[in-house]
Design a protein around this motif. Structure first.
Motif, short mmCIF file in Angstrom:
data_model
loop_
_atom_site.label_atom_id
_atom_site.label_comp_id
_atom_site.label_asym_id
_atom_site.label_seq_id
_atom_site.Cartn_x
_atom_site.Cartn_y
_atom_site.Cartn_z
N ALA A 1 45.51 42.66 58.64
CA ALA A 1 44.26 42.31 57.95
C ALA A 1 43.50 43.57 57.55
CB ALA A 1 43.40 41.42 58.85
N ARG A 2 43.48 44.57 58.41
CA ARG A 2 42.83 45.84 58.10
C ARG A 2 43.49 46.51 56.89
NH1 ARG A 2 39.51 49.02 60.78
NH2 ARG A 2 39.77 47.86 62.74
N THR A 3 44.82 46.52 56.89
CA THR A 3 45.57 47.11 55.76
C THR A 3 45.22 46.39 54.46
OG1 THR A 3 47.36 47.78 57.25
CG2 THR A 3 47.89 47.62 54.89
N LEU A 4 45.16 45.07 54.52
CA LEU A 4 44.79 44.29 53.34
C LEU A 4 43.40 44.67 52.85
CD1 LEU A 4 45.15 41.83 51.37
CD2 LEU A 4 44.06 40.45 53.17
N LEU B 1 44.03 35.49 51.77
CA LEU B 1 45.11 36.20 52.44
C LEU B 1 44.69 36.66 53.84
CD1 LEU B 1 46.56 38.31 49.50
CD2 LEU B 1 47.65 36.37 50.65
N TYR B 2 43.48 37.13 53.96
CA TYR B 2 42.94 37.57 55.25
C TYR B 2 42.97 36.41 56.25
CZ TYR B 2 39.62 39.69 58.55
OH TYR B 2 39.02 40.21 59.67
N ALA C 1 35.62 42.43 47.85
CA ALA C 1 36.67 41.56 48.35
C ALA C 1 36.63 40.22 47.61
CB ALA C 1 36.51 41.33 49.85
N SER C 2 37.74 39.86 47.01
CA SER C 2 37.83 38.65 46.19
C SER C 2 38.12 37.42 47.03
CB SER C 2 38.94 38.82 45.15
OG SER C 2 40.21 38.84 45.81
N ALA C 3 38.07 36.27 46.39
CA ALA C 3 38.44 35.02 47.05
C ALA C 3 39.91 35.07 47.46
CB ALA C 3 38.18 33.84 46.12
N ASP C 4 40.74 35.69 46.64
CA ASP C 4 42.16 35.82 47.00
C ASP C 4 42.33 36.69 48.24
OD1 ASP C 4 43.01 34.22 44.89
OD2 ASP C 4 43.37 35.92 43.55
N THR C 5 41.55 37.75 48.34
CA THR C 5 41.60 38.61 49.52
C THR C 5 41.16 37.83 50.75
OG1 THR C 5 41.18 40.59 48.19
CG2 THR C 5 40.73 40.76 50.55
N ALA C 6 40.10 37.05 50.62
CA ALA C 6 39.63 36.23 51.74
C ALA C 6 40.71 35.24 52.16
CB ALA C 6 38.34 35.51 51.38
N ASP D 1 35.54 47.51 59.59
CA ASP D 1 35.42 47.37 61.05
C ASP D 1 34.55 46.17 61.42
OD1 ASP D 1 37.02 49.57 61.56
OD2 ASP D 1 35.31 50.95 61.69
N GLY D 2 33.51 45.90 60.66
CA GLY D 2 32.65 44.75 60.92
C GLY D 2 33.38 43.43 60.71
N ALA D 3 34.16 43.36 59.64
CA ALA D 3 34.93 42.14 59.38
C ALA D 3 35.94 41.89 60.49
CB ALA D 3 35.64 42.24 58.03
#
Length: 182
Positions: free
Chosen positions: A174-177, A146-147, A139-144, A78-80
């Protein structure tokens, strides 16, 4: 003394930010005249208009992100999402930015969406920092990456696909990710 005015990269970026906020673009001749330097000096310092636009958009965007980060009240996913939402609202409300997208779609696409613009890389690093701040340590660099791309798909929907921005759909994705990744 040769009469040339020496300017730093930071001075040029600061002046270019002011110019962009007034005009929604950067005209190199106009900026050089505003700064009382030659166009050649301006190009020597900036290495080109696209690079300068990239630096300007990053500096202005980073300020907006900083404000969104300071105003965050939640943690975790939620913060992100809260930081992203605050930033996106500010960006979409920015008249100079909207003028730039409308008047210079090719330059905007090149700068905002390709490696040449260097913006995505900067935003991804910042997004990783935001994930850390809100406690999403896994959360990885790949996640960031994609986000960021999910959010960009909404922010620049008109530029990329001729569609209106739908931040709500992008935030859901983005939340689902994040829920899947963390």
């Amino acid at each position: 003394m040769n009469g040339r005015r020496v300017v730093s990269d930071d001075e040029v970026i600061r002046a270019a930010c002011h110019f962009f906020l007034r005009h929604g673009t950067i005209d190199m001749d106009g900026l050089a005249a505003t700064m009382c330097i030659s166009r050649a000096t301006l190009y020597r310092v900036t290495h080109g208009r696209d690079r300068l636009l990239s630096d300007v958009l990053w500096r202005l965007g980073d300020r907006m992100l900083g404000e969104a980060r300071r105003r965050r009240t939640r943690s975790g996913v939620d913060g992100a999402i809260e930081v992203t939402h605050r930033f996106a609202e500010q960006l979409l409300a920015s008249e100079p930015f909207r003028r730039f997208l409308a008047a210079e779609p090719d330059a905007a696409a090149r700068i905002l969406l390709t490696h040449t613009g260097r913006l995505t890389e900067r935003v991804v690093v910042t997004q990783q920092e935001i994930f850390q701040e809100v406690g999403l340590d896994s959360a990885s660099a790949d996640t960031a990456y994609l986000y960021v791309r999910i959010i960009e798909s909404a922010l620049y929907a008109e530029l990329v696909a001729g569609r209106s921005a739908d931040l709500g759909v992008a935030e859901q994705a983005a939340r689902t990710l994040l829920l899947a990744a963390c």
